[in-house]
Motif scaffolding. Sequence first.
Motif, mmCIF file in Angstrom:
data_model
loop_
_atom_site.group_PDB
_atom_site.id
_atom_site.type_symbol
_atom_site.label_atom_id
_atom_site.label_comp_id
_atom_site.label_asym_id
_atom_site.label_seq_id
_atom_site.Cartn_x
_atom_site.Cartn_y
_atom_site.Cartn_z
ATOM 1 N N ASP A 1 59.182 9.767 50.505
ATOM 2 C CA ASP A 1 59.641 9.777 49.150
ATOM 3 C C ASP A 1 58.094 9.146 48.286
ATOM 4 N N GLU A 2 57.015 8.459 48.106
ATOM 5 C CA GLU A 2 56.019 8.603 47.251
ATOM 6 C C GLU A 2 55.223 9.411 47.609
ATOM 7 N N LEU A 3 55.111 10.647 47.569
ATOM 8 C CA LEU A 3 54.626 11.769 47.856
ATOM 9 C C LEU A 3 53.331 12.107 46.754
ATOM 10 N N PRO A 4 53.527 12.696 45.826
ATOM 11 C CA PRO A 4 52.429 12.214 44.503
ATOM 12 C C PRO A 4 51.441 10.999 44.948
ATOM 13 N N TYR A 5 51.534 9.769 44.951
ATOM 14 C CA TYR A 5 50.737 8.751 44.606
ATOM 15 C C TYR A 5 50.132 8.379 45.941
ATOM 16 N N VAL A 6 50.514 8.950 47.099
ATOM 17 C CA VAL A 6 50.142 8.962 48.345
ATOM 18 C C VAL A 6 48.558 10.275 49.033
ATOM 19 N N THR A 7 49.564 11.043 48.115
ATOM 20 C CA THR A 7 48.054 12.700 47.745
ATOM 21 C C THR A 7 47.023 12.222 47.286
ATOM 22 N N LEU A 8 47.336 11.563 45.996
ATOM 23 C CA LEU A 8 46.188 10.356 45.544
ATOM 24 C C LEU A 8 45.702 9.672 46.287
ATOM 25 N N LEU A 9 46.075 8.747 46.444
ATOM 26 C CA LEU A 9 45.378 7.934 47.287
ATOM 27 C C LEU A 9 44.389 8.532 48.287
ATOM 28 N N LEU A 10 44.994 9.092 49.677
ATOM 29 C CA LEU A 10 44.416 10.172 49.723
ATOM 30 C C LEU A 10 43.508 10.950 49.225
ATOM 31 N N ARG A 11 43.439 11.176 48.518
ATOM 32 C CA ARG A 11 42.578 12.827 48.369
ATOM 33 C C ARG A 11 40.866 11.705 47.754
ATOM 34 N N VAL A 12 40.736 10.534 46.753
ATOM 35 C CA VAL A 12 40.465 10.004 46.412
ATOM 36 C C VAL A 12 38.910 9.879 46.543
ATOM 37 N N ARG A 13 37.878 10.403 45.644
ATOM 38 C CA ARG A 13 35.995 10.688 46.470
ATOM 39 C C ARG A 13 35.443 8.863 46.655
ATOM 40 N N GLY A 14 36.048 8.178 45.732
ATOM 41 C CA GLY A 14 34.420 7.169 45.910
ATOM 42 C C GLY A 14 34.233 6.870 44.683
ATOM 43 N N ASN A 15 33.878 7.924 43.827
ATOM 44 C CA ASN A 15 33.027 7.985 42.464
ATOM 45 C C ASN A 15 32.785 7.116 41.427
ATOM 46 N N THR A 16 34.288 6.588 41.642
ATOM 47 C CA THR A 16 34.160 5.131 40.617
ATOM 48 C C THR A 16 34.690 3.816 40.912
ATOM 49 N N GLU A 17 34.368 3.156 40.506
ATOM 50 C CA GLU A 17 34.838 1.560 40.944
ATOM 51 C C GLU A 17 36.816 1.657 40.961
ATOM 52 N N ALA A 18 37.187 2.362 40.517
ATOM 53 C CA ALA A 18 38.981 1.842 40.972
ATOM 54 C C ALA A 18 39.031 3.178 42.164
ATOM 55 N N GLU A 19 38.358 4.091 42.417
ATOM 56 C CA GLU A 19 38.232 4.774 43.317
ATOM 57 C C GLU A 19 37.498 4.112 44.622
ATOM 58 N N ARG A 20 36.619 3.568 44.583
ATOM 59 C CA ARG A 20 36.278 2.262 45.984
ATOM 60 C C ARG A 20 37.472 1.759 46.266
ATOM 61 N N ALA A 21 37.493 0.771 45.183
ATOM 62 C CA ALA A 21 38.934 -0.129 45.468
ATOM 63 C C ALA A 21 39.687 0.565 46.336
ATOM 64 N N ALA A 22 40.466 1.672 45.373
ATOM 65 C CA ALA A 22 41.724 1.972 46.614
ATOM 66 C C ALA A 22 41.399 2.305 48.089
ATOM 67 N N GLN A 23 40.172 2.952 48.293
ATOM 68 C CA GLN A 23 40.037 3.250 49.281
ATOM 69 C C GLN A 23 39.618 2.533 50.575
ATOM 70 N N ALA A 24 39.453 0.858 50.226
ATOM 71 C CA ALA A 24 39.050 -0.536 50.601
ATOM 72 C C ALA A 24 40.434 -0.911 50.807
ATOM 73 N N SER A 25 41.513 -0.772 50.015
ATOM 74 C CA SER A 25 42.831 -1.222 50.147
ATOM 75 C C SER A 25 42.927 -0.114 52.021
ATOM 76 N N ARG A 26 43.103 1.433 51.350
ATOM 77 C CA ARG A 26 43.381 1.853 51.980
ATOM 78 C C ARG A 26 42.888 1.843 53.548
ATOM 79 N N ARG A 27 41.988 1.056 53.751
ATOM 80 C CA ARG A 27 40.812 0.742 54.742
ATOM 81 C C ARG A 27 41.506 -0.341 55.539
ATOM 82 N N ALA A 28 41.846 -1.041 54.608
ATOM 83 C CA ALA A 28 42.565 -2.988 55.181
ATOM 84 C C ALA A 28 44.216 -1.850 55.748
#
Length: 215
Positions: free
Chosen positions: A119-146
């Motif tokens: 249902d949220e394919l583009p947004y989940v795809t974005l979440l799964l593909r962030v690399r962690g090179n910026t603060e926003a990306e690292r925050a997303a990765q931390a939330s995904r790990r949680a």
Amino acid sequence: MNSQNTQSSQRVQDSQRAQTGAAARRATYTPDSLLEVAVTVFNERGYDGTSMEDLARAAGITKSSIYHHVKGKEELLTRGVNRALDALNASLDTLEALPDGELDRVEQAVFRAVQILVDELPYVTLLLRVRGNTEAERAAQASRRAIDQRLAGFVERAAAAGALRTDLDPRLASRLVFGMVNSVVEWYRPGPGRWSADDVASAVTHVVFDGLRRR
């Protein structure tokens, strides 16, 4: 009116029409519709490989028009991944509130995760593909790990309750199961005649809990 004055007047009119057109295009966008364009570009080019010029070109508006809606591309990234994270966390909150049935909880976690992914394919795809090179990306990765830890907790509790086979490490089982769920972003494409979210969720759930072997 001489030729020079005519040309000058024409330039003024052209400039006014361009400004009016740009204002009209900007007015057609909302933060949500602009986010949809941005997430599409992020997924095509990668977040790091996307510039504000790329976003403006894809939206058909100027960079200044984008800044009219958001502070920059980092805000668009945060909004995009948060849409996926909010949906996943809301689902987990609902499952946490279930009174009993640890195995049912795991099964529902798998089913709902696939539904949300489709249902949220583009947004989940974005979440799964962030690399962690910026603060926003690292925050997303931390939330995904949680979220991954919450899902693993469901599997571990089901194993502790004796609802799962004992010859598999629950943490490994969780990684394998939800790794399969996440892989759906790589091949699923919505469209007429395609499988629905429920179709895909049901298939994944049956494969995980029943297997493919004919009984």
